[in-house]
Design a protein around this motif. Structure first.
Motif, PDB file in Angstrom:
ATOM      1  N   THR A  47       0.833  -1.199   0.000  1.00  0.00           N
ATOM      2  CA  THR A  47       0.000   0.000   0.000  1.00  0.00           C
ATOM      3  C   THR A  47       0.868   1.250   0.000  1.00  0.00           C
ATOM      4  OG1 THR A  47      -0.149   0.056   2.426  1.00  0.00           O
ATOM      5  CG2 THR A  47      -1.892  -1.132   1.231  1.00  0.00           C
ATOM      6  N   TYR A  50      -1.617   7.973   0.704  1.00  0.00           N
ATOM      7  CA  TYR A  50      -1.528   9.274   0.041  1.00  0.00           C
ATOM      8  C   TYR A  50      -1.021  10.293   1.053  1.00  0.00           C
ATOM      9  CZ  TYR A  50      -2.668  12.701  -3.558  1.00  0.00           C
ATOM     10  OH  TYR A  50      -2.581  13.665  -4.542  1.00  0.00           O
ATOM     11  N   GLU A 101      -4.389   8.750  -7.481  1.00  0.00           N
ATOM     12  CA  GLU A 101      -5.473   9.071  -6.565  1.00  0.00           C
ATOM     13  C   GLU A 101      -5.718   7.885  -5.640  1.00  0.00           C
ATOM     14  OE1 GLU A 101      -8.869  10.030  -8.923  1.00  0.00           O
ATOM     15  OE2 GLU A 101      -7.978  11.839  -9.802  1.00  0.00           O
ATOM     16  N   ARG A 102      -6.357   8.133  -4.531  1.00  0.00           N
ATOM     17  CA  ARG A 102      -6.712   7.042  -3.626  1.00  0.00           C
ATOM     18  C   ARG A 102      -7.566   6.016  -4.354  1.00  0.00           C
ATOM     19  NH1 ARG A 102      -6.685  11.586  -0.323  1.00  0.00           N
ATOM     20  NH2 ARG A 102      -5.378  11.399   1.561  1.00  0.00           N
ATOM     21  N   VAL A 134      -2.975   2.655  -3.765  1.00  0.00           N
ATOM     22  CA  VAL A 134      -2.950   3.969  -3.122  1.00  0.00           C
ATOM     23  C   VAL A 134      -4.133   4.051  -2.157  1.00  0.00           C
ATOM     24  CG1 VAL A 134      -2.954   6.466  -3.474  1.00  0.00           C
ATOM     25  CG2 VAL A 134      -1.941   4.953  -5.216  1.00  0.00           C
ATOM     26  N   VAL A 135      -3.844   4.342  -0.889  1.00  0.00           N
ATOM     27  CA  VAL A 135      -4.904   4.382   0.128  1.00  0.00           C
ATOM     28  C   VAL A 135      -4.945   5.745   0.808  1.00  0.00           C
ATOM     29  CG1 VAL A 135      -4.780   1.915   0.558  1.00  0.00           C
ATOM     30  CG2 VAL A 135      -3.342   3.437   1.908  1.00  0.00           C
TER      31      VAL A 135
END
Length: 228
Positions: free
Chosen positions: A66, A69, A208-209, A227-228
């Motif tokens: 992961t 962000y 982006e998340r 992406v989290v």
């Protein structure tokens, strides 16, 4: 006398393919604009610039799947890169001898807070605020040179949600791995545990998340990050 003791921080490590032992990291050097198309993409002339390096922090390396962000940014970009890990070092190392100091290679991402980097550039300040933040360098397992040849060519790609964003070949690097090692050793004393991120091809762009990133270099284990 105070009895307050600060425990030493853990040493950052990178997994090694097929091994339980991990590679301990000392320093992380990153070369800038090492693919001509990316240099042009960022508004520079690759034929007129000598190599330059900046550093990420060793604990910026993240071998999880992961990428959180980061704070204080709304324009975070992906940059897929080959990771070079050194087993030994020195100063003023000759190009012809440089590869003997390499432990192995892997796939990494030089995540960049592009908006903060842009502000720093305009003000003539260092880039660390855009480059050296928590989890800024997702990285996959290293492949020791005992299990692979030194890569002089090979496809390097980055997909976001299945769509190609970055695509190039290692043979497009302006400064090859031996040259990077030799050049760095003129200014720093390199040592076992040093990591070099060798530059990115063109096509860098925002994430982006929720995005799923798949970084690949021919011959190495892919790096998959959400992406989290």
């Amino acid at each position: 006398m105070s009895d307050f003791v600060i425990a030493p921080p853990p040493v950052p490590t990178i997994p090694v393919l097929g091994e339980t032992a991990r590679f301990p990291v000392r320093r992380v050097y990153c070369i800038g604009r090492n693919y001509a198309a990316h240099a042009v993409e960022m508004g520079h002339d690759p034929d007129k610039e000598p190599p330059f390096f900046f550093q990420k922090n060793p604990d910026n390396l993240d071998a999880s799947d992961t990428f959180p962000y980061p704070v204080c940014s709304c324009d975070v970009h992906h940059e897929v890169e080959m990771v070079v890990a050194l087993k030994s070092g020195g100063t003023d190392m000759p190009v012809d001898d440089a590869l003997t100091h390499v432990y192995g290679y892997g796939v990494g991402l030089d995540m960049t807070r592009r908006d903060l980097q842009g502000i720093a550039k305009k003000m003539g300040r260092p880039w660390e605020i855009g480059k050296a933040f928590e989890h800024a360098a997702p990285v996959g397992p290293l492949v020791p040179v005992t299990q692979c040849a030194h890569p002089h060519k090979g496809a390097i790609t980055l997909r976001v949600n299945g769509a190609i964003r970055q695509e190039g070949d290692l043979n497009q690097m302006i400064w090859k791995v031996p040259e990077m090692i030799a050049y760095l050793s003129r200014y720093f004393e390199l040592a076992a545990g040093d990591v070099i991120m060798s530059g990115t091809p063109s096509g860098v762009g925002p994430v982006e998340r929720g995005d799923r990133l798949e970084a690949r270099i021919e011959g190495f284990t892919p790096l998959n990050v959400v992406v989290v």
